[in-house]
Design a protein around this motif. Sequence first.
Motif, PDB file in Angstrom:
ATOM      1  N   GLU A  78      -5.498  68.778  27.967  1.00  0.00           N
ATOM      2  CA  GLU A  78      -6.531  67.765  27.791  1.00  0.00           C
ATOM      3  C   GLU A  78      -7.188  67.519  29.146  1.00  0.00           C
ATOM      4  OE1 GLU A  78      -7.170  66.259  24.795  1.00  0.00           O
ATOM      5  OE2 GLU A  78      -5.643  67.533  23.855  1.00  0.00           O
ATOM      6  N   TYR A 144     -11.519  62.444  26.333  1.00  0.00           N
ATOM      7  CA  TYR A 144     -10.781  63.642  26.718  1.00  0.00           C
ATOM      8  C   TYR A 144     -11.219  64.816  25.847  1.00  0.00           C
ATOM      9  CZ  TYR A 144      -7.430  61.596  29.969  1.00  0.00           C
ATOM     10  OH  TYR A 144      -6.847  61.002  31.054  1.00  0.00           O
ATOM     11  N   HIS A 146     -10.161  68.747  24.483  1.00  0.00           N
ATOM     12  CA  HIS A 146      -8.982  69.585  24.260  1.00  0.00           C
ATOM     13  C   HIS A 146      -9.363  71.039  24.511  1.00  0.00           C
ATOM     14  CE1 HIS A 146      -5.104  70.773  22.573  1.00  0.00           C
ATOM     15  NE2 HIS A 146      -5.755  71.783  22.006  1.00  0.00           N
ATOM     16  N   SER A 202      -1.668  71.419  29.984  1.00  0.00           N
ATOM     17  CA  SER A 202      -1.101  70.643  28.907  1.00  0.00           C
ATOM     18  C   SER A 202       0.119  71.308  28.311  1.00  0.00           C
ATOM     19  CB  SER A 202      -2.161  70.423  27.841  1.00  0.00           C
ATOM     20  OG  SER A 202      -1.804  69.442  26.969  1.00  0.00           O
TER      21      SER A 202
END
Length: 208
Positions: A78, A144, A146, A202
């Motif tokens: 993220e 945020y 991804h 992540s």
Amino acid sequence: MHGARIVPILLAALAAGCASTPAVSWQSLADVAQWRSVGESALDPRWQASGGELALTAPGGGDIISVAAYDDFELEFEWRLPAGGNSGVFYRAVDASPVWARAVEYQLLDDREAEDRIVPSHRAGAVYDLVAPSQDALRPIDAYNHARIVACGPHVEHWLNGVRVATYDLGSDDWKRRVAGSKFAFFECAWMSTTIMFIIISAVKTCR
């Protein structure tokens, strides 16, 4: 491909594996014990992990690389940037500075305000200076995003917010043409190395 390592600024988890291989577990990278500074044996103390994120707490900490080595992999993370922000996730790079000259980059950019937004192959999700994202999948500046990188042998995919925005095959005629027309033509051979670096991480898992 031999073992590869990983480089970042904000972090969460990684897995070694391709979509075409049996399911493997994800490995969290949100632990300072899993990192060291590029070209060094230890991690600069200005890098700290807290709340599932790895962050640079003061200027001058430099790039970092994973202690563990990985082969083919999937990486999910993220990220968000301040207005006008410009950063990137580097992978398949050598453990040496400057990292940007010896690595393929997943571009992180504020496509609305950053100066570099003018060049399509410099926008968020791009294979920096080589493959422009196929569409704008970026979320608002305060949200945020991804991201996902899938690297299985020579085939690599960049995903942004659930959309596959860029793909390439290392060593293909198309790849060679793109490299020859980019600022990285001189460094192409370095991208054949087995070290993987990131900037914001992540989750990662390995291909079998």
